[in-house]
Write an enzyme that holds these catalytic residues in place. Structure first.
Site, PDB file in Angstrom:
ATOM      1  N   LYS A  35      69.194  21.479  92.742  1.00  0.00           N
ATOM      2  CA  LYS A  35      70.618  21.119  92.629  1.00  0.00           C
ATOM      3  C   LYS A  35      71.159  21.591  91.277  1.00  0.00           C
ATOM      4  CE  LYS A  35      69.197  16.593  90.885  1.00  0.00           C
ATOM      5  NZ  LYS A  35      68.916  15.190  91.246  1.00  0.00           N
ATOM      6  N   TYR A 254      84.294  22.915  61.053  1.00  0.00           N
ATOM      7  CA  TYR A 254      85.552  22.189  61.286  1.00  0.00           C
ATOM      8  C   TYR A 254      85.571  20.836  60.572  1.00  0.00           C
ATOM      9  CZ  TYR A 254      87.150  25.246  65.079  1.00  0.00           C
ATOM     10  OH  TYR A 254      87.599  26.312  65.817  1.00  0.00           O
TER      11      TYR A 254
HETATM   12  C1  LIG Z   1      67.530  14.963  91.085  1.00  0.00           C
HETATM   13  C2  LIG Z   1      66.712  14.274  92.108  1.00  0.00           C
HETATM   14  C3  LIG Z   1      65.318  14.461  92.182  1.00  0.00           C
HETATM   15  C4  LIG Z   1      64.544  15.250  91.139  1.00  0.00           C
HETATM   16  O1  LIG Z   1      64.382  14.450  89.994  1.00  0.00           O
HETATM   17  P1  LIG Z   1      63.542  14.987  88.726  1.00  0.00           P
HETATM   18  O2  LIG Z   1      63.540  13.829  87.796  1.00  0.00           O
HETATM   19  O3  LIG Z   1      64.303  16.138  88.193  1.00  0.00           O
HETATM   20  O4  LIG Z   1      62.215  15.359  89.214  1.00  0.00           O
HETATM   21  C5  LIG Z   1      64.632  13.890  93.237  1.00  0.00           C
HETATM   22  N1  LIG Z   1      65.282  13.149  94.170  1.00  0.00           N
HETATM   23  C6  LIG Z   1      66.601  12.918  94.112  1.00  0.00           C
HETATM   24  C7  LIG Z   1      67.237  12.078  95.159  1.00  0.00           C
HETATM   25  C8  LIG Z   1      67.365  13.454  93.075  1.00  0.00           C
HETATM   26  O5  LIG Z   1      68.674  13.217  93.021  1.00  0.00           O
END
Ligand SMILES: *Cc1c(COP(=O)(O)O)cnc(C)c1O
Length: 358
Positions: A35, A254
């Site tokens: 994702k 800044y």
């Molecule tokens: C993002 C996510 C994962 C992966 O989690 P990590 O900590 O990056 O391994 C697994 N399951 C779900 C539902 C997630 O949203």
């Protein structure tokens, strides 16, 4: 000719990390979570690199899944939050997307869908995180009604997600695991999915038919341990673009947030918050210049940061810089910016050139 800031993505390291993750739970199916553009690494390239080993991929939404289909990825793709609208169901069916069902509205959508073939459904349980999923006492009814629907394929997966698995002291994870095991027993299934990276690494009891690691696939351990042979996939590099010496008392950056306490050599690096370097990174955040850790000074600009290189010999325009990757960890940069490595990676914008290495 080009701006020297780029993210070098090592796809061999990605495949290596996949096999490390697989070795922790050899009999489970391992779904790499890709994702948010594969945590900033580039979802298409990462999926293609894992296409011969991954049985499926996990994404947040159908838009991300379609992007992978457009890139000719043929595996099933799990929509981990399920459908947001009923119109997604037909698309999911046509594209072999696995659909999470996590609330009554989604359940109704699946049961009432006018579809020609059954969908692959994952039933999500709220085992304690209270973000998504059916309450434990609702699960059996939801399971039965899905089982009885012609719209739903056999082999429903019972799924849940951990709230605190990177915290070995937290009582939350054993509670979540126990609850899910009880539910699975009651329903007479072993087709379950619980573990994220931290679950896979630290909670062997959580390993089940399908594990869903993300962060570790990119080479980082959410427990901040070094006991696994994980290799960082992204190395974010640049080169010094300007160097100057400033007098005692000079404001730097800044709003004069930082003032020189000694004659100071300031190096400018062409990376800023427009490149995903967190604006909240505080003074002292480590940056590697010519293999030496030097402190960030002043505020992060949109396109540049400033570092104090007084103690490094012979820094020049063109000196090599690592923002994170081999020596500086993305977790350090996250921590120095009141965040974590996940957010830092996920915020890497398209502006940063990704250079892929096989
Ligand atoms: C993002 C996510 C994962 C992966 O989690 P990590 O900590 O990056 O391994 C697994 N399951 C779900 C539902 C997630 O949203």
């Amino acid at each position: 000719m080009a701006r020297p800031s780029k993210a070098i993505i090592n796809l061999t390291a990605l495949r290596h990390n996949f096999s490390v993750a697989q070795s922790l739970a050899p009999v489970s199916k391992l779904i790499p979570v890709i994702k948010a553009n594969a945590y900033g690494h580039g979802a298409e390239r990462c999926a293609i690199a894992l296409a011969d080993v991954a049985p499926a991929f996990g994404v947040a939404c159908i838009e991300e899944a379609i992007q992978l289909r457009d890139a000719k990825i043929s595996q099933p793709i799990l929509l981990m939050e399920g459908a947001f609208e009923a119109s997604e169901l037909q698309v999911a069916l046509e594209n072999n997307f696995y659909l999470m069902v996590e609330n009554q509205r989604q359940l109704k959508m699946v049961l009432e869908a006018k579809i020609s073939k059954p969908l692959n459904v994952w039933l999500k349980v709220d085992s304690g995180m209270h973000r998504l999923g059916f309450a434990p006492q609702q699960v059996s009814a939801a399971w039965q009604v899905l089982r009885g629907s012609a719209n739903v394929a056999e082999n429903i997966v019972l799924a849940s997600h951990f709230s605190s698995a990177e915290d070995l002291q937290s009582p939350a994870t054993p509670k979540q695991i126990a609850l899910m095991k009880t539910l699975a027993d009651e329903l007479g299934t072993t087709n379950m999915s619980l573990a994220n990276s931290a679950g896979l690494i630290a909670w062997p009891e959580s390993h089940s038919a399908w594990n869903r690691p993300g962060y570790m696939i990119y080479g980082w351990n959410p427990l901040r341990e070094n006991n696994l042979d994980l290799k960082p996939v992204m190395k974010f590099v640049s080169k010094v673009s300007s160097v100057r010496t400033v007098e005692v008392g000079s404001f730097v950056g800044y709003n004069g947030v930082w003032t020189a306490q000694r004659p100071t050599i300031i190096a400018t690096i062409p990376v800023g918050y427009g490149d995903g370097y967190p604006r909240t990174a505080k003074g002292g955040t480590p940056v590697l210049v010519d293999s030496v850790r030097v402190p960030l000074v002043g505020t992060v600009s949109m396109d540049m940061i400033l570092v104090d290189v007084t103690d490094v010999e012979n820094v020049q325009i063109g000196s090599n810089v690592e923002l994170w990757g081999e020596t500086i960890t993305v977790d350090e940069v996250g921590e120095c910016s009141s965040s974590n490595g996940y957010e830092v990676l996920a915020r890497m914008p398209a502006r940063v050139l990704r250079e892929y290495q096989d």
